[in-house]
Scaffold this motif. Structure first.
Motif, PDB file in Angstrom:
ATOM      1  N   UNK A 235       0.815  -1.216   0.000  1.00  0.00           N
ATOM      2  CA  UNK A 235       0.000   0.000   0.000  1.00  0.00           C
ATOM      3  C   UNK A 235       0.849   1.267   0.000  1.00  0.00           C
ATOM      4  N   UNK A 236       1.986   1.204   0.659  1.00  0.00           N
ATOM      5  CA  UNK A 236       2.850   2.385   0.752  1.00  0.00           C
ATOM      6  C   UNK A 236       4.296   1.943   0.555  1.00  0.00           C
ATOM      7  N   UNK A 237       4.739   1.827  -0.702  1.00  0.00           N
ATOM      8  CA  UNK A 237       6.095   1.304  -0.959  1.00  0.00           C
ATOM      9  C   UNK A 237       7.198   2.138  -0.331  1.00  0.00           C
ATOM     10  N   UNK A 238       6.926   3.429  -0.068  1.00  0.00           N
ATOM     11  CA  UNK A 238       7.981   4.275   0.490  1.00  0.00           C
ATOM     12  C   UNK A 238       8.263   3.976   1.960  1.00  0.00           C
ATOM     13  N   UNK A 239       7.480   3.075   2.563  1.00  0.00           N
ATOM     14  CA  UNK A 239       7.822   2.616   3.907  1.00  0.00           C
ATOM     15  C   UNK A 239       9.144   1.857   3.907  1.00  0.00           C
ATOM     16  N   UNK A 240       9.618   1.516   2.706  1.00  0.00           N
ATOM     17  CA  UNK A 240      10.939   0.895   2.601  1.00  0.00           C
ATOM     18  C   UNK A 240      12.016   1.809   3.177  1.00  0.00           C
ATOM     19  N   UNK A 241      11.752   3.115   3.192  1.00  0.00           N
ATOM     20  CA  UNK A 241      12.715   4.072   3.744  1.00  0.00           C
ATOM     21  C   UNK A 241      12.900   3.908   5.244  1.00  0.00           C
ATOM     22  N   UNK A 242      12.007   3.228   5.912  1.00  0.00           N
ATOM     23  CA  UNK A 242      12.157   3.035   7.348  1.00  0.00           C
ATOM     24  C   UNK A 242      13.223   2.002   7.673  1.00  0.00           C
ATOM     25  N   UNK A 250      16.334   4.207  -3.930  1.00  0.00           N
ATOM     26  CA  UNK A 250      15.871   2.820  -3.856  1.00  0.00           C
ATOM     27  C   UNK A 250      14.364   2.766  -3.669  1.00  0.00           C
ATOM     28  N   UNK A 251      13.867   3.559  -2.710  1.00  0.00           N
ATOM     29  CA  UNK A 251      12.437   3.533  -2.427  1.00  0.00           C
ATOM     30  C   UNK A 251      11.621   4.003  -3.623  1.00  0.00           C
ATOM     31  N   UNK A 252      12.112   5.020  -4.356  1.00  0.00           N
ATOM     32  CA  UNK A 252      11.396   5.499  -5.542  1.00  0.00           C
ATOM     33  C   UNK A 252      11.327   4.419  -6.617  1.00  0.00           C
ATOM     34  N   UNK A 253      12.444   3.732  -6.844  1.00  0.00           N
ATOM     35  CA  UNK A 253      12.438   2.659  -7.828  1.00  0.00           C
ATOM     36  C   UNK A 253      11.503   1.536  -7.447  1.00  0.00           C
ATOM     37  N   UNK A 254      11.477   1.201  -6.184  1.00  0.00           N
ATOM     38  CA  UNK A 254      10.575   0.165  -5.680  1.00  0.00           C
ATOM     39  C   UNK A 254       9.121   0.582  -5.867  1.00  0.00           C
ATOM     40  N   UNK A 255       8.823   1.843  -5.558  1.00  0.00           N
ATOM     41  CA  UNK A 255       7.447   2.323  -5.694  1.00  0.00           C
ATOM     42  C   UNK A 255       7.013   2.337  -7.155  1.00  0.00           C
ATOM     43  N   UNK A 256       7.893   2.781  -8.044  1.00  0.00           N
ATOM     44  CA  UNK A 256       7.527   2.807  -9.466  1.00  0.00           C
ATOM     45  C   UNK A 256       7.241   1.406  -9.987  1.00  0.00           C
ATOM     46  N   UNK A 257       8.032   0.442  -9.540  1.00  0.00           N
ATOM     47  CA  UNK A 257       7.817  -0.927  -9.999  1.00  0.00           C
ATOM     48  C   UNK A 257       6.488  -1.482  -9.506  1.00  0.00           C
ATOM     49  N   UNK A 258       6.054  -1.078  -8.319  1.00  0.00           N
ATOM     50  CA  UNK A 258       4.803  -1.599  -7.763  1.00  0.00           C
ATOM     51  C   UNK A 258       3.589  -0.812  -8.237  1.00  0.00           C
ATOM     52  N   UNK A 259       3.719   0.518  -8.307  1.00  0.00           N
ATOM     53  CA  UNK A 259       2.559   1.363  -8.569  1.00  0.00           C
ATOM     54  C   UNK A 259       2.470   1.848  -9.999  1.00  0.00           C
ATOM     55  N   UNK A 261       2.281   4.108 -13.040  1.00  0.00           N
ATOM     56  CA  UNK A 261       1.958   5.520 -13.210  1.00  0.00           C
ATOM     57  C   UNK A 261       1.158   6.081 -12.041  1.00  0.00           C
ATOM     58  N   UNK A 262       0.855   5.237 -11.084  1.00  0.00           N
ATOM     59  CA  UNK A 262       0.044   5.693  -9.961  1.00  0.00           C
ATOM     60  C   UNK A 262       0.816   6.429  -8.891  1.00  0.00           C
ATOM     61  N   UNK A 263       2.046   6.785  -9.164  1.00  0.00           N
ATOM     62  CA  UNK A 263       2.831   7.507  -8.162  1.00  0.00           C
ATOM     63  C   UNK A 263       3.635   8.599  -8.849  1.00  0.00           C
ATOM     64  N   UNK A 264       4.011   9.579  -8.068  1.00  0.00           N
ATOM     65  CA  UNK A 264       4.809  10.678  -8.592  1.00  0.00           C
ATOM     66  C   UNK A 264       5.592  11.316  -7.468  1.00  0.00           C
ATOM     67  N   UNK A 265       6.404  12.318  -7.783  1.00  0.00           N
ATOM     68  CA  UNK A 265       7.260  12.917  -6.762  1.00  0.00           C
ATOM     69  C   UNK A 265       6.479  13.598  -5.646  1.00  0.00           C
ATOM     70  N   UNK A 266       5.224  14.017  -5.915  1.00  0.00           N
ATOM     71  CA  UNK A 266       4.433  14.695  -4.884  1.00  0.00           C
ATOM     72  C   UNK A 266       3.405  13.776  -4.237  1.00  0.00           C
ATOM     73  N   UNK A 267       3.521  12.484  -4.461  1.00  0.00           N
ATOM     74  CA  UNK A 267       2.640  11.538  -3.771  1.00  0.00           C
ATOM     75  C   UNK A 267       2.785  11.743  -2.269  1.00  0.00           C
ATOM     76  N   UNK A 268       1.670  11.927  -1.574  1.00  0.00           N
ATOM     77  CA  UNK A 268       1.728  12.234  -0.145  1.00  0.00           C
ATOM     78  C   UNK A 268       2.400  11.128   0.652  1.00  0.00           C
ATOM     79  N   UNK A 269       2.285   9.888   0.186  1.00  0.00           N
ATOM     80  CA  UNK A 269       2.990   8.803   0.863  1.00  0.00           C
ATOM     81  C   UNK A 269       4.494   8.995   0.756  1.00  0.00           C
ATOM     82  N   UNK A 270       4.925   9.455  -0.422  1.00  0.00           N
ATOM     83  CA  UNK A 270       6.356   9.680  -0.627  1.00  0.00           C
ATOM     84  C   UNK A 270       6.861  10.845   0.211  1.00  0.00           C
ATOM     85  N   UNK A 271       6.139  11.962   0.167  1.00  0.00           N
ATOM     86  CA  UNK A 271       6.634  13.143   0.880  1.00  0.00           C
ATOM     87  C   UNK A 271       6.651  12.921   2.387  1.00  0.00           C
ATOM     88  N   UNK A 272       5.648  12.216   2.919  1.00  0.00           N
ATOM     89  CA  UNK A 272       5.640  11.939   4.357  1.00  0.00           C
ATOM     90  C   UNK A 272       6.814  11.056   4.742  1.00  0.00           C
TER      91      UNK A 272
END
Length: 777
Positions: A235-242, A250-259, A261-272
């Motif tokens: 649900x939130x691939x950027x939790x990999x940053x924890x 790394x987290x951005x590449x992981x998120x792009x592979x999972x999501x 076009x459903x993600x971008x640099x301003x995705x609130x999950x990413x920014x948080x």
């Protein structure tokens, strides 16, 4: 070998991963090392992480408790954002700009209006009273129900048992939030996965594979994110940053592979996640908070188009907390209203009346709670001191004037700060002995096992000295009383600069009212491996009486180190070769000369055996870092195949049971149970799976690892590629570890002189000083 010439000094080497502050103008080594490694299974990177640490892909933390990869937000990425006038603090007026705000009433007018209203209500009630009010007729709600129940029992309609057995009426009541739980420090790194269920690890591995991330992250992810780690990452691939060692790329590449076009640099999950990651990295550098402007600038450097909104969202989600520093309101005494956390307050947001701007900081809750708990605890100790004995005779018989001053000050105050060098450690020892002589329960706590042994010898009582970690864990010391407090009347904490804010909070929470606490240490040494600058903040806030030792460190080494402490690198007379400089041209020669010094020159010329000579260098990586030096020294001093996970019996090692704690020892043997060590006379067994992360060779250490310890002879290695890792605290700490002899393998030309003469700036952003000043400490 020649004595250290005036104005010269040994030169630095590979970048010190133990240095607290990374180069603010350069990208973090972790970011460079982590980029593009999502597909790699990863060996160790040579970015300042240690041999015992896994690479970024494995998620293991630096066993030193410091991490070169933890560089804070890059000021170079800052954008020139002007203050947002809409968010400025102190704005007033109605929402409709055409409607003027109502004039404010004076306090006298408000009071008169309230009195008139009260008189009107009294007259109205009098007018409504036509006769006596029947008892209970004006009651309603739970009160009326209670009266009816009582009358039912009195009339016999219901038995009394029915009344008492019936559930109590639901009366809304105000609840007081429970205090936050006390955070106990685990014996191992809090990031280390602890027994994650195999099915959870398998589920995480499947998600990682789908995102192109290495399977080696599965166990750390399951241990960090819990049993639902797979769903969380999906649900939130950027939790990999924890996970430690994982970077945004790394987290951005992981998120792009999972999501996709459903993600971008301003995705609130990413920014948080980025905001939390920035604060975590800053904490590894020692910061407990960061200026909001720095965070927004770092987000902009990570392609976040609206850093203000990103910060506001992270605050709303509870990822970080917001704090403000600024002038107090003249009427309320409270800090002036802070601008919105998303506004550009770092440049200085005006308070509306021309006063100094309010500064907004962001911090993680764990450090905020620790700093607030520590400030409250120190204030409690200051105010709870009571006279319990006559200390005058003990002060009169003290071995030195400084010791007498310390005894008199501790007698009258619940919290005391004591500063001084190595020789000044005799003064806390005299205080402990004096308190024990008065029948008080007195104890000294040190940062290292070596420090504990030296303190015990100075006091003349082995039971009077413990390590601070051992005291808090219950493994050492007198234990706890019936109320859970440490059973002492006086506690002296030596090596106080090594106390981080979470340890400090645990310490004061463990002390009962009336306990005297003395924080003693040398303010010139490197700070703690963990977040915070407890001792420096206590001194800066003047939260308690301060006793400055007038006892100088003796000999040529003491003279040299004392000069470094005030920014002078002086030539010292060394008739007994107490201080020697060995110039080198490159890192290869530095390694060769270091091995020659340890194995031949120091034992022959100084009479100190190799086993009592310690090498200290600027970093773990590089051609003359601890890895290279330990390999060369092992080949010369204890050659072997390394059949026990790279170790052989007789190897000098450093056991790191928890971040920031280094316990020197020797390898004894190994079996199915693990690696058997002799750590300063205490046996220890390290399980096989923890050897790589918590045991390293230790003929050569970094300055942070060596803090709080001393050896008869020290060889400080400063190769030319580590000039940027030098600072006055680093040089002061490294040079001060030798008791009888100091050799400096010098390859940095004038970089050492510059490091010593430049005034050290406050290298950590913390809130403790402000909290202490606000508490009136």
């Amino acid at each position: 070998m020649t004595a250290l010439p005036r104005g010269e000094s040994p030169g630095p080497s590979a970048t010190d991963d133990d240095s607290v502050v990374a180069d603010a103008t350069a990208p973090s080594p972790a970011e460079e090392a982590a980029a593009g490694t999502a597909e790699a299974t990863g060996g160790a990177t040579d970015d300042g992480t240690d041999d015992g640490e896994t690479a970024a892909a494995t998620g293991a933390t630096d066993t030193d408790g410091t991490d070169e990869a933890a560089a804070g937000p890059d000021p170079a990425d800052a954008t020139d954002e002007g203050p947002d006038g809409d968010a400025a603090a102190g704005s007033a007026g109605s929402a409709d700009g055409d409607t003027p705000a109502a004039p404010a009433l004076s306090e006298a007018e408000v009071e008169l209006a309230a009195q008139r209203e009260l008189l009107e209500r009294i007259e109205k009630r009098k007018a409504e009273k036509d006769g006596p009010i029947p008892a209970g007729t004006k009651l309603s709600g739970p009160a009326a129900d209670l009266l009816a129940a009582v009358r039912a029992v009195e009339s016999g309609e219901k038995p009394g048992a029915a009344f008492f057995d019936s559930p109590a009426p639901a009366v809304p009541r105000r609840t007081v939030p429970a205090p936050p739980p006390v955070r106990e420090r685990a014996p191992e790194s809090v990031r280390a996965p602890q027994g994650a269920a195999p099915e959870a690890v398998a589920a995480v591995a499947a998600v990682l594979a789908a995102g192109g991330a290495p399977e080696s992250l599965a166990a750390p992810a399951a241990g960090t994110l819990g049993a639902q780690a797979a769903d969380t990452l999906r649900e939130d691939p950027w939790q990999l940053l924890s996970l430690p060692g994982v970077g945004p790329d790394q987290a951005d590449g992981f998120a792009r592979a999972l999501l996709g076009d459903g993600c971008g640099p301003d995705d609130e999950r990413r920014t948080a996640a980025l905001v939390g990651w920035l604060l975590e990295r800053a904490a590894l550098q020692g910061h407990t908070a960061l200026d909001a402007t720095e965070v927004r600038a770092a987000l902009a450097g990570r392609s976040v188009t609206d850093p203000d909104a990103a910060v506001q969202h992270a605050v709303a989600e509870g990822v970080v907390l917001v704090f403000q520093h600024g002038p107090e309101d003249e009427e309320t005494g409270e800090p002036a209203e802070a601008p919105d956390a998303g506004a550009d307050a770092g440049e200085g947001e005006e308070t509306g009346d021309g006063r100094e701007p309010v500064q907004v900081f962001l911090g993680l809750d764990r450090y905020a709670l620790a700093e607030e708990s520590l400030a409250d605890g120190l204030a409690r100790l200051v105010n709870a001191c009571e006279k319990d004995a006559d200390w005058s005779q003990a002060a009169a018989s003290a071995p030195s004037p400084s010791a007498a001053e310390l005894i008199r000050t501790a007698a009258a105050h619940g919290l005391v700060a004591h500063t001084g060098g190595e020789a000044a450690r005799a003064e806390p020892a005299a205080l402990i002995a004096a308190a024990s002589g008065l029948g008080l329960r007195a104890l000294g706590a040190t940062h290292s096992v070596d420090g504990r042994q030296r303190l015990a010898e100075a006091v003349g009582d082995p039971s009077a000295a413990v390590t601070l970690a051992g005291l808090l864990s219950g493994a050492e010391g007198p234990g706890r009383d019936e109320e859970g407090a440490v059973a002492v009347d006086l506690l002296v904490v030596l090596d106080a600069p090594q106390v981080d804010v979470e340890t400090g909070a645990m310490l004061v929470e463990a002390l009962a009212d009336g306990t005297r606490l003395v924080l003693s240490g040398d303010p010139g040494v490197l700070g703690s491996a963990g977040a915070g600058r407890v001792f420096a903040d206590v001194l800066a806030a003047r939260a308690c009486p301060q006793v400055v030792s007038r006892t100088p460190d003796p000999g040529p080494i003491g003279e040299l180190v004392s000069g470094i402490g005030v920014g002078e690198l002086n030539q010292v007379a060394a008739p007994g070769k107490e201080v020697v400089i060995v110039p080198v041209r490159d890192a290869g020669e530095a390694v060769h000369r270091t091995v020659q010094l340890v194995a031949d020159s120091v034992p022959r010329a100084i009479g100190v055996p190799s086993s009592d000579t310690q090498v200290i260098t600027v970093g773990h990586g590089g051609s003359a870092g601890t890895r290279a030096l330990n390999e060369a020294l092992k080949q010369r001093l204890n050659p072997g195949p390394g059949r026990f996970g790279g170790f052989d019996p007789g190897d000098r090692i450093a056991h790191v049971p928890a971040p920031g704690r280094t316990v020197p020892g020797v390898v004894v043997s190994a079996d199915a149970e693990g690696l058997h060590l002799d750590c300063a006379g205490t046996p220890a067994v390290v399980p096989q799976e923890r050897v790589e992360a918590s045991v390293r060779h230790a003929w050569a250490l970094s300055a942070h690892q060596a803090a709080g310890m001393r050896w008869p002879a020290v060889v400080v290695v400063l190769p030319g590629d580590a000039a940027q890792g030098l600072s006055r605290p680093w040089v002061y700490t490294a040079f001060g570890r030798g008791e009888r002899h100091l050799s400096v393998v010098h390859g940095v030309d004038q970089a050492l002189s510059r490091a010593v003469t430049q005034s050290p700036a406050q290298d950590r952003t913390t809130r403790l000083r402000t909290l202490l000043e606000a508490s009136g400490g």
